[in-house]
Scaffold this active site. Structure first.
Site, PDB file in Angstrom:
ATOM      1  CB  SER A 181      -0.946  -0.033   1.184  1.00  0.00           C
ATOM      2  OG  SER A 181      -0.199  -0.130   2.359  1.00  0.00           O
ATOM      3  CG  LEU A 182       0.520   4.032  -2.469  1.00  0.00           C
ATOM      4  CD1 LEU A 182      -0.364   4.885  -3.368  1.00  0.00           C
ATOM      5  CD2 LEU A 182       1.957   4.077  -2.959  1.00  0.00           C
TER       6      LEU A 182
ATOM      7  CD  GLU B 251      -0.250   7.063 -11.326  1.00  0.00           C
ATOM      8  OE1 GLU B 251      -0.988   6.317 -11.945  1.00  0.00           O
ATOM      9  OE2 GLU B 251       0.971   6.878 -11.186  1.00  0.00           O
TER      10      GLU B 251
ATOM     11  CE  LYS C 191      -4.402   5.957  -2.240  1.00  0.00           C
ATOM     12  NZ  LYS C 191      -5.641   5.214  -1.999  1.00  0.00           N
TER      13      LYS C 191
ATOM     14  CG  ASP D 243     -12.182   5.246  -3.121  1.00  0.00           C
ATOM     15  OD1 ASP D 243     -11.609   4.262  -2.625  1.00  0.00           O
ATOM     16  OD2 ASP D 243     -13.050   5.907  -2.533  1.00  0.00           O
TER      17      ASP D 243
ATOM     18  CD  GLU E 270      -7.392   0.897  -6.962  1.00  0.00           C
ATOM     19  OE1 GLU E 270      -6.215   0.443  -7.059  1.00  0.00           O
ATOM     20  OE2 GLU E 270      -7.928   1.163  -5.878  1.00  0.00           O
TER      21      GLU E 270
ATOM     22  CE1 TYR F  88      -1.848   0.941  -8.828  1.00  0.00           C
ATOM     23  CE2 TYR F  88      -3.990   1.708  -9.588  1.00  0.00           C
ATOM     24  CZ  TYR F  88      -3.221   0.988  -8.687  1.00  0.00           C
ATOM     25  OH  TYR F  88      -3.829   0.315  -7.669  1.00  0.00           O
TER      26      TYR F  88
ATOM     27  CE  LYS G  35       2.327   5.174  -8.636  1.00  0.00           C
ATOM     28  NZ  LYS G  35       1.562   4.430  -9.640  1.00  0.00           N
TER      29      LYS G  35
ATOM     30  CE  LYS H 218      -6.219   8.681   1.137  1.00  0.00           C
ATOM     31  NZ  LYS H 218      -6.035   7.751   2.227  1.00  0.00           N
TER      32      LYS H 218
ATOM     33  CB  CYS I 216     -12.508  -3.393  32.691  1.00  0.00           C
ATOM     34  SG  CYS I 216     -12.885  -4.237  31.155  1.00  0.00           S
TER      35      CYS I 216
ATOM     36  CB  CYS J 292     -13.363  -8.271  33.097  1.00  0.00           C
ATOM     37  SG  CYS J 292     -11.939  -7.187  33.306  1.00  0.00           S
TER      38      CYS J 292
ATOM     39  CB  CYS K  29      -9.092  -3.480  31.160  1.00  0.00           C
ATOM     40  SG  CYS K  29      -9.384  -5.077  31.899  1.00  0.00           S
TER      41      CYS K  29
ATOM     42  CB  CYS L 134     -10.362  -8.556  30.408  1.00  0.00           C
ATOM     43  SG  CYS L 134     -11.509  -7.455  29.565  1.00  0.00           S
TER      44      CYS L 134
HETATM   45  S1  IVH Z   1       0.644   2.751  -6.811  1.00  0.00           S
HETATM   46  C1  IVH Z   1       3.658  -0.051  -4.506  1.00  0.00           C
HETATM   47  N1  IVH Z   1      -1.053   4.290  -8.048  1.00  0.00           N
HETATM   48  O1  IVH Z   1      -4.060   2.891  -3.535  1.00  0.00           O
HETATM   49  C2  IVH Z   1       2.471   0.840  -4.571  1.00  0.00           C
HETATM   50  N2  IVH Z   1      -1.869   2.968  -6.251  1.00  0.00           N
HETATM   51  O2  IVH Z   1      -3.411   3.303  -0.766  1.00  0.00           O
HETATM   52  C3  IVH Z   1       1.593   0.556  -5.727  1.00  0.00           C
HETATM   53  N3  IVH Z   1      -4.264   3.158  -5.871  1.00  0.00           N
HETATM   54  O3  IVH Z   1      -3.085  -0.398  -2.920  1.00  0.00           O
HETATM   55  C4  IVH Z   1       0.392   1.401  -5.746  1.00  0.00           C
HETATM   56  N4  IVH Z   1      -4.672   4.603  -7.486  1.00  0.00           N
HETATM   57  O4  IVH Z   1      -4.915   0.009  -4.686  1.00  0.00           O
HETATM   58  C5  IVH Z   1      -0.886   3.407  -7.059  1.00  0.00           C
HETATM   59  N5  IVH Z   1      -2.472   5.654  -9.269  1.00  0.00           N
HETATM   60  C6  IVH Z   1      -2.282   4.777  -8.305  1.00  0.00           C
HETATM   61  C7  IVH Z   1      -3.349   4.337  -7.497  1.00  0.00           C
HETATM   62  C8  IVH Z   1      -3.094   3.432  -6.470  1.00  0.00           C
HETATM   63  C9  IVH Z   1      -5.193   3.879  -6.510  1.00  0.00           C
HETATM   64  C10 IVH Z   1      -4.529   2.304  -4.718  1.00  0.00           C
HETATM   65  C11 IVH Z   1      -3.886   0.938  -4.758  1.00  0.00           C
HETATM   66  C12 IVH Z   1      -3.052   0.866  -3.509  1.00  0.00           C
HETATM   67  C13 IVH Z   1      -3.704   1.885  -2.652  1.00  0.00           C
HETATM   68  C14 IVH Z   1      -2.773   2.396  -1.582  1.00  0.00           C
END
Ligand code: IVH
Length: 747
Positions: free
Chosen positions: A94-95, A128, A130, A132, A186, A238, A302, A326, A431, A434, A449, A455
């Protein structure tokens, strides 16, 4: 039992035929389940087909004996109980997040520091949207799509190949691609398609989705690909995983290559020469967000040069070369209906706001976190005022915000809308689960607790953590199952999961007899549990749920100790010193305070020394080794010693360890000349930064330490190396300069 398994259908009596049909129904049912959950299918393809043919032949001869659950009635491929698993050739990560311009500038600065580049060096990035949606990886071999998998826990995903094949944006074959090509991107649903799908579903009385992301996820993860085919899914490429040849030498060039092969890449992607251009792209995308026609939740930056991406590499779960900027959180006002207390894995009492349901950024919210006691009271950790010191009371009008996937939070309160007679909230000091006292350590904002494993809430939360994806990832047991088995008294601690089957001698029937369960799901459950017995040490350490012991610490400890016994022996050895460390730390605090009160400089060393009196040398050495590991601090070391020294906790830990088959960490590049060696860097490095040197050495299986000791194998000394070089020489440790080191590890 299987006397008739070999009897030709024509020779069977009706009585034996009925028994055979029953046997085949069970066999095929189990085989289907095993096929979709196990790495080792129960039957070979040929045996499976043969069993199906035999079943059909017997039914032909005795039509009256055909069963209601006949395997012949399963159309086409057997409906999957779940998806098969695919181990990702390269982890799907993830990022990290950035929330404002400062975070973005810091991201750029961090990259420059890591690569040892000055502020004047040109570092370009791509920016680029992101998307959803949900990430998907597509593997092509020889230009043919061989499989498609969801992210899963990042290491192992679900095989959704047949579903992916129904998506127009996903090519079945590509030309001009490297022999092995893993394209990542995605899956999402456009606003227009989402609205139409929901309208259709509402008209037909079907399931209506809360937002496009849920609709996309629900559609991709259909067990029946025919349903996926009716859902308008799309795909943006991507990123990539394994490749047999590089796509380009830049990120932007690689995206162009993917586009040329027929993948859809996002047309809002820009190459940015500096942070100012990145922020300008962010603003432009944010401005047009509502008109894009699909949901995005930020902008991803990136590093454009792929050789730099390579050097920057990864932290445990995120790349160093990318970040997600974000969009600001979305907010809404609603009424606080009540405050509940949730007791977590470490006993923390967390207040939860129960809210009049309200839509925040397209999602209905009825609960939000209130963090801790102080947050409700309008204080921060240092006693300062937050929200201008306004507390939160049941009945108040409150502002809720949520950013992306994170848990909604209460941001503000409207004092003008407070109902008459609203009382200040009194935080419990016992608590609620418990009844044990709930106490606050000095300097801590969290009330905990003190019931430990007594517990029930802590027990359940620990079990949930234990089975969770990033811990042991036990297939078939999630939060719901943990709660159920705990309530039934079947599973009270982690080890119980592994003895579940044996304790229920007639195990299958017992679990299978629960409401909502059946033979197949019970078999799947036990298969999942068996599969989870073998685990890498790092995961086991993390799964134990010891305070402060996160995934990264788990990896660090696993790399250092390599097996459970060595780890446990080291901790046991250090335990007497841990107590003294605590005493010393407390004494130091008290002494400092006293010294301050008396208006003179603290003289703390003698106090510390007195506290150490009587601690055996070995214990002190074991403690020093533990806290000497790069990345392991005294707070974590104390928590580990405490967890292993508490009799109840220890019994639970030993019991589960006995059930597991724990594997040492993968020998990272075992053939590397530095694997298993302890390396210390000192002085100025000229060809890479300290951070890069450390990451590189660790990726080759070396342990990097901050100080020279008898355990040091190599000292890499740059210009200006001082006392460490002298100490190394005195201890007879091999000393290398940077060039010799690079030559040793292959440049
Ligand atoms: S790059 C090694 N590029 O965001 C990292 N991720 O919060 C590769 N996502 O798991 C991810 N748009 O599902 C990348 N333009 C984009 C994206 C993107 C959406 C998602 C992706 C990732 C998540 C992380």
């Amino acid at each position: 039992m299987d006397d008739h398994a070999a009897t030709p259908p024509d020779d069977l009596t009706p009585h034996d035929a009925a028994a055979e049909l029953a046997r085949l129904a069970t066999l095929l049912d189990r085989a289907n389940a095993a096929y979709h959950t196990d790495d080792a299918p129960l039957l070979s393809d040929a045996a499976y087909d043969e069993a199906k043919r035999r079943n059909a032949a017997i039914e032909d001869r005795f039509p009256d004996l055909k069963r209601d659950d006949s395997p012949s009635d399963q159309i086409g491929a057997a409906p999957a109980e779940r998806f098969g698993k695919i181990v990702h050739a390269r982890a799907m990560l993830s990022l990290g997040n950035a929330f404002d311009a400062d975070d973005v500038a810091e991201f750029d600065a961090r990259i420059r520091r890591y690569l040892g580049l000055g502020l004047d060096a040109a570092v370009a990035y791509t920016a680029e949207p992101k998307i959803d949606g949900l990430s998907l990886t597509l593997r092509y071999e020889g230009g043919q799509l061989v499989h498609a998998a969801t992210r899963g826990n990042g290491r192992v995903g679900e095989d959704v190949t047949r579903n992916a094949l129904t998506v127009d944006d996903i090519p079945r074959d590509v030309t001009g691609a490297p022999d092995i090509l893993e394209v990542r991107g995605e899956i999402y649903m456009s606003h227009a398609d989402f609205t139409a799908l929901n309208e259709r579903a509402a008209a037909e009385g079907g399931k209506v989705f809360a937002n496009p992301r849920n609709a996309a996820a629900g559609s991709l993860r259909q067990l029946d690909p025919a349903i996926t085919a009716t859902r308008p899914l799309r795909f943006f490429a991507y990123a990539w995983g394994e490749l047999s040849a590089p796509l380009s030498d830049t990120q932007s060039g690689a995206l162009d290559r993917l586009a040329a092969m027929g993948f859809v890449v996002n047309d809002r992607t820009r190459r940015c020469a500096d942070v100012a251009a990145m922020l300008a792209t962010y603003d432009a995308i944010a401005r047009d967000r509502a008109d894009l026609g699909y949901d995005i939740d930020g902008v991803v930056y990136k590093v454009d040069r792929l050789d730099w991406q390579e050097r920057l590499g990864f932290r445990s779960t995120t790349p160093r070369w990318a970040v997600a900027h974000k969009f600001p959180a979305q907010t809404a006002w609603t009424r606080l209906l009540g405050i509940d207390i949730n007791v977590g894995r470490t006993g923390a009492l967390s207040p939860i706001a129960r809210l009049e349901p309200v839509t925040v950024g397209g999602v209905v919210v009825s609960n939000a976190t209130l963090h801790n006691e102080d947050y409700v009271a309008g204080r921060d950790a240092n006693g300062g005022a937050i929200r201008g010191g306004r507390d939160l009371r049941v009945g108040d009008r409150v502002e809720i915000y949520r950013a992306g996937d994170v848990i909604p939070k209460v941001r503000d309160v409207d004092p003008g809308a407070r109902p008459d007679g609203a009382e200040p909230y009194v935080f419990p000091e016992a608590c609620p689960e418990c009844g044990s006292p709930a106490t606050r350590e000095p300097g801590e904002s969290v009330r905990r607790c003190t019931g430990g494993l007594i517990c029930p809430a802590q027990r359940v939360a620990r079990l949930k953590h234990f089975v969770s994806r990033s811990a042991l990832d036990i297939e078939g047991i999630g939060d719901k199952e943990v709660e159920r088995f705990h309530d039934l008294g079947w599973v009270r601690e982690p080890a119980d999961i592994f003895t579940l089957r044996a304790r229920h001698g007639t195990g299958l029937q017992t679990v299978a007899g629960l409401e909502g369960w059946g033979e197949t799901s019970a078999a799947n459950l036990f298969a999942g549990i068996e599969a989870a017995r073998s685990q890498p040490l790092a995961r086991v350490l993390f799964a134990l749920g010891i305070r402060h012991l996160g995934e990264v610490a788990g990896q660090v400890l696993a790399r250092h100790y390599r097996d459970w016994d060595a780890f446990a022996a080291a901790v046991d050895g250090a335990a007497p010193a841990a107590d003294r460390h605590r005493a010393a730390a407390t004494a130091t605090l008290a002494e400092r305070q006293a010294a301050k009160d008396e208006g003179r400089r603290a003289r703390i060393a003698p106090v510390v020394e007195r506290a150490w009196d009587g601690v055996e040398r070995e214990a002190r050495a074991a403690w020093d080794e533990l806290v000497g590991i790069d990345g392991i601090g005294a707070v974590l070391a104390l928590a580990i010693c405490d967890a292993l020294a508490a009799p109840r906790e220890r019994a639970a830990i030993d019991a589960v360890v006995a059930q597991l088959d724990i594997a040492p960490p993968e020998a990272v590049a075992a053939e590397s000349p530095v694997a298993g060696k302890t390396v210390v860097f000192t002085g100025t490095l000229e060809r890479m930064t300290r951070a890069e040197a450390k990451a590189r050495a660790e990726s080759l299986g070396a342990k990097v330490s901050g100080s020279v000791s008898g355990k040091t194998d190599l000292l890499v000394a740059g210009p200006g190396a001082g006392s460490k070089a002298d100490k190394a020489a005195a201890l007879g440790v091999t000393v290398l300069d940077e060039d010799a080191w690079l030559a040793m590890i292959g440049g």
